[in-house]
Each structure stands twice: as C-alpha cells, then as structure tokens.
Design a protein around this motif. Structure first.
Motif, short mmCIF file in Angstrom:
data_model
loop_
_atom_site.label_atom_id
_atom_site.label_comp_id
_atom_site.label_asym_id
_atom_site.label_seq_id
_atom_site.Cartn_x
_atom_site.Cartn_y
_atom_site.Cartn_z
N ARG A 229 31.71 53.30 51.32
CA ARG A 229 31.74 53.64 52.74
C ARG A 229 33.16 53.91 53.23
NH1 ARG A 229 27.26 49.58 55.39
NH2 ARG A 229 25.58 50.22 54.04
N GLY A 230 33.92 54.64 52.43
CA GLY A 230 35.27 55.00 52.80
C GLY A 230 36.30 53.90 52.61
N GLN A 231 35.90 52.75 52.11
CA GLN A 231 36.80 51.62 51.90
C GLN A 231 37.09 51.47 50.41
OE1 GLN A 231 37.88 49.62 54.42
NE2 GLN A 231 38.93 48.11 53.19
N TRP A 232 38.36 51.35 50.06
CA TRP A 232 38.73 51.17 48.66
C TRP A 232 38.46 49.72 48.27
CZ3 TRP A 232 39.33 53.54 44.36
CH2 TRP A 232 39.94 52.91 43.29
N ILE A 233 37.64 49.51 47.24
CA ILE A 233 37.29 48.19 46.73
C ILE A 233 37.88 48.07 45.32
CG2 ILE A 233 35.42 46.57 46.21
CD1 ILE A 233 35.47 47.41 49.14
N PRO A 234 38.91 47.25 45.16
CA PRO A 234 39.47 47.09 43.81
C PRO A 234 38.57 46.22 42.94
CG PRO A 234 40.60 45.64 45.34
CD PRO A 234 39.64 46.46 46.15
N PHE A 235 38.48 46.57 41.67
CA PHE A 235 37.72 45.73 40.76
C PHE A 235 38.45 45.58 39.43
CE2 PHE A 235 36.08 50.01 40.40
CZ PHE A 235 35.94 50.22 39.05
N ASP A 236 39.77 45.50 39.52
CA ASP A 236 40.57 45.25 38.32
C ASP A 236 40.54 43.76 38.00
OD1 ASP A 236 42.16 44.17 40.28
OD2 ASP A 236 43.81 45.57 40.02
N ASP B 92 42.75 41.40 38.21
CA ASP B 92 43.34 40.53 39.24
C ASP B 92 42.40 40.34 40.42
OD1 ASP B 92 45.67 40.16 37.76
OD2 ASP B 92 46.68 41.87 38.69
N ALA B 93 41.75 41.41 40.85
CA ALA B 93 40.83 41.32 41.98
C ALA B 93 39.62 40.46 41.62
CB ALA B 93 40.39 42.71 42.41
N LEU B 94 39.09 40.64 40.41
CA LEU B 94 37.96 39.83 39.99
C LEU B 94 38.34 38.36 39.86
CD1 LEU B 94 36.35 42.19 37.34
CD2 LEU B 94 35.55 41.70 39.65
N SER B 95 39.51 38.09 39.33
CA SER B 95 39.97 36.70 39.22
C SER B 95 40.13 36.08 40.60
CB SER B 95 41.30 36.63 38.47
OG SER B 95 41.11 37.00 37.14
N GLN B 96 40.64 36.83 41.55
CA GLN B 96 40.80 36.32 42.91
C GLN B 96 39.43 36.03 43.53
OE1 GLN B 96 42.85 38.96 45.54
NE2 GLN B 96 42.86 37.52 47.23
N PHE B 97 38.46 36.91 43.30
CA PHE B 97 37.12 36.73 43.84
C PHE B 97 36.39 35.56 43.20
CE2 PHE B 97 32.55 37.68 43.58
CZ PHE B 97 32.25 37.68 44.93
N LEU B 98 36.49 35.45 41.86
CA LEU B 98 35.75 34.43 41.13
C LEU B 98 36.46 33.09 41.06
CD1 LEU B 98 34.48 36.63 38.18
CD2 LEU B 98 33.17 35.82 40.14
N GLY B 99 37.74 33.09 41.35
CA GLY B 99 38.50 31.84 41.23
C GLY B 99 39.11 31.73 39.84
N ASP B 100 39.52 30.53 39.51
CA ASP B 100 40.15 30.30 38.21
C ASP B 100 39.18 30.58 37.08
OD1 ASP B 100 42.54 29.53 39.38
OD2 ASP B 100 41.91 27.44 39.53
N LEU B 101 39.65 31.24 36.06
CA LEU B 101 38.83 31.51 34.90
C LEU B 101 38.64 30.25 34.08
CD1 LEU B 101 40.38 34.88 33.70
CD2 LEU B 101 38.30 34.54 35.02
N LEU B 102 37.51 30.14 33.42
CA LEU B 102 37.24 29.02 32.54
C LEU B 102 38.05 29.22 31.27
CD1 LEU B 102 35.58 26.51 31.83
CD2 LEU B 102 33.83 28.05 30.92
N VAL B 103 38.89 28.25 30.98
CA VAL B 103 39.70 28.31 29.76
C VAL B 103 39.20 27.23 28.82
CG1 VAL B 103 42.02 28.12 28.80
CG2 VAL B 103 41.68 29.15 31.06
N LEU B 104 38.73 27.65 27.66
CA LEU B 104 38.20 26.71 26.68
C LEU B 104 39.20 26.53 25.56
CD1 LEU B 104 34.56 28.10 26.42
CD2 LEU B 104 35.33 26.13 27.75
N GLU B 105 39.27 25.31 25.06
CA GLU B 105 40.14 25.06 23.91
C GLU B 105 39.39 25.44 22.64
OE1 GLU B 105 41.89 21.19 23.93
OE2 GLU B 105 42.18 21.22 26.09
N GLU B 106 40.12 25.52 21.55
CA GLU B 106 39.55 25.88 20.26
C GLU B 106 38.37 24.97 19.93
OE1 GLU B 106 39.22 28.10 16.84
OE2 GLU B 106 40.80 28.38 18.32
N GLY B 107 37.20 25.58 19.67
CA GLY B 107 36.02 24.82 19.30
C GLY B 107 35.25 24.22 20.46
#
Length: 78
Positions: A3-10, A12-27
């Motif tokens: 609707r004429g509005q630029w919506i970023p989906f890179d 950085d934008a996804l991380s900002q929207f979703l919050g902190d990413l889940l980081v798993l350790e080995e195994g």
C-alpha cells in the motif's frame, strides 16, 4: 511495498520483529525437539490415526524419520 509503504524484511528487520534469536550450543535441542524426543511427548501413531486418511501417514526423511503430514494425506475435516 505494501500500500505504498516500504516494508523491510531483511535479517535485521526480522530479528527486530521476532526478538532475540534462539542460540543453541553444540548438541543442544530446541524445546520442540526435546518434547518430540521425550518418550511421552508425542504419540505419532495416535496423531496419524486422528489426522490422516486411512492408510496414510507422516512424510518421512530418507532415514525414515517422520517429519510432517502432507495436506493431501489429511482428512477433509483436518
């Protein structure tokens, strides 16, 4: 553009929207994988009987692990 509005989906934008990413350790498994691996977590047979057309089952990986139910294998109500 939406609707004429630029919506970023890179990333950085996804991380900002979703919050902190889940980081798993080995195994380390995510909570879903942990629940799936518990003996009393998922009763895949009961799930398949409830959701699938008679004779159908989960789609499987090359190793034979059940991964998902394909829509065409599900009952109409499902």
């Amino acid at each position: 553009m939406t609707r004429g509005q630029w919506i970023p989906f890179d990333a950085d934008a996804l991380s900002q929207f979703l919050g902190d990413l889940l980081v798993l350790e080995e195994g380390q498994d995510c909570e879903f994988s942990q629940r799936r691996n518990w003996a009393d977590g998922f009763d895949e047979e009961a799930i398949a009987q409830l959701l699938c057309i008679l004779g159908q089952d989960f789609a499987r990986t090359a190793a034979g692990r059940r991964v998902r139910i394909i829509r065409t294998s599900m009952t109409t109500l499902t």
